[in-house]
Design a protein around this motif. Sequence first.
Motif, short mmCIF file in Angstrom:
data_model
loop_
_atom_site.label_atom_id
_atom_site.label_comp_id
_atom_site.label_asym_id
_atom_site.label_seq_id
_atom_site.Cartn_x
_atom_site.Cartn_y
_atom_site.Cartn_z
N ARG A 82 0.69 -1.33 0.10
CA ARG A 82 -0.16 -0.07 -0.16
C ARG A 82 0.85 1.20 -0.09
O ARG A 82 0.73 2.07 -0.55
N MET A 85 2.30 1.76 -3.51
CA MET A 85 1.08 2.08 -4.18
C MET A 85 0.94 3.76 -4.24
O MET A 85 0.65 4.58 -5.12
N ARG A 86 1.01 4.29 -2.80
CA ARG A 86 0.63 5.64 -2.53
C ARG A 86 1.74 6.50 -3.14
O ARG A 86 1.69 7.66 -3.66
N GLU A 87 3.13 5.98 -3.11
CA GLU A 87 4.26 6.88 -3.35
C GLU A 87 4.26 6.92 -4.99
O GLU A 87 4.38 7.82 -5.61
N LYS A 88 3.82 5.89 -5.68
CA LYS A 88 3.89 5.87 -6.99
C LYS A 88 2.67 6.74 -7.64
O LYS A 88 2.73 7.37 -8.59
N ARG A 89 1.29 6.53 -6.97
CA ARG A 89 0.49 7.69 -7.27
C ARG A 89 0.99 9.15 -6.91
O ARG A 89 0.50 9.97 -7.71
N GLN A 90 1.53 9.25 -5.85
CA GLN A 90 2.00 10.70 -5.57
C GLN A 90 3.11 11.23 -6.62
O GLN A 90 2.81 12.24 -7.22
N GLN A 91 3.72 10.22 -7.18
CA GLN A 91 4.84 10.62 -8.24
C GLN A 91 4.00 10.79 -9.63
O GLN A 91 4.26 11.81 -10.35
N GLN A 92 2.90 10.09 -10.00
CA GLN A 92 2.24 10.28 -11.09
C GLN A 92 1.54 11.62 -11.07
O GLN A 92 1.63 12.38 -11.98
N GLN A 93 0.97 12.01 -9.98
CA GLN A 93 0.23 13.33 -9.66
C GLN A 93 1.14 14.48 -9.97
O GLN A 93 0.76 15.44 -10.44
N GLN A 96 2.20 14.82 -13.57
CA GLN A 96 0.80 15.51 -14.34
C GLN A 96 0.58 17.07 -13.95
O GLN A 96 0.46 17.81 -14.76
#
Length: 213
Positions: A82, A85-93, A96
């Motif tokens: 988890r 996944m949070r770190e990956k989502r933050q990097q993608q954001q 963006q």
Amino acid sequence: MNTMTAGRMESVLKAMIAERDRRIADLERQLAALRKQMAEGPQEGAAAAPTAQRMEVRAPQAQAPRSVEVTRVKRRTGEAERKAMREKRQQQQARQRQDNDEKADKAGLEGRSFLYVGGRDCQVAHLRQIASSYGANLIHHDGGLREAVSRIDNVLPSVDCVFCPIDCISHDACIRVKTGCKKWEKAFVPLRNGSKSSFERALQSMSQGDSTQ
């Protein structure tokens, strides 16, 4: 906890689990022997019954610590997944947001037309590509090498801004550009040199509302 300590703890846990497995196997063998005795004779079976009952009660208890450890490992694994996944989502954001900011900056020059006077012929195609990436149109004048300097006066009214690399332009062409910019109230942006990076920095400054390099 460092890597070495984690490795030692893992080894200890594995050893403890192996020891519990061995004890459980011993208990199961003893239980099988007691059941066999019970099947062979009532007296022996009656005497052994309490012991068998104790064995049946203790065996599940021996398995309990192993189940707890497995549950803990699964929980830690789930938490790590988890977190990843949070770190990956933050990097993608973050990427963006950066892309959106860059697009918003470049959009500020959309549809504008620039005149670039002087510079090196080998750089002109690259300079046009850079201007195009901002949605702008670039007109080039060689500063009098082959083109008439008077043509600058004809182009100036149709452009929004004029760029001049001060190391790659004749004195006459530079004076002509400055005079024409004052006449037609056009922005004049001198560049330190005729490099692509110098031109792109100037466009970035303009896109952010600063008409100076």
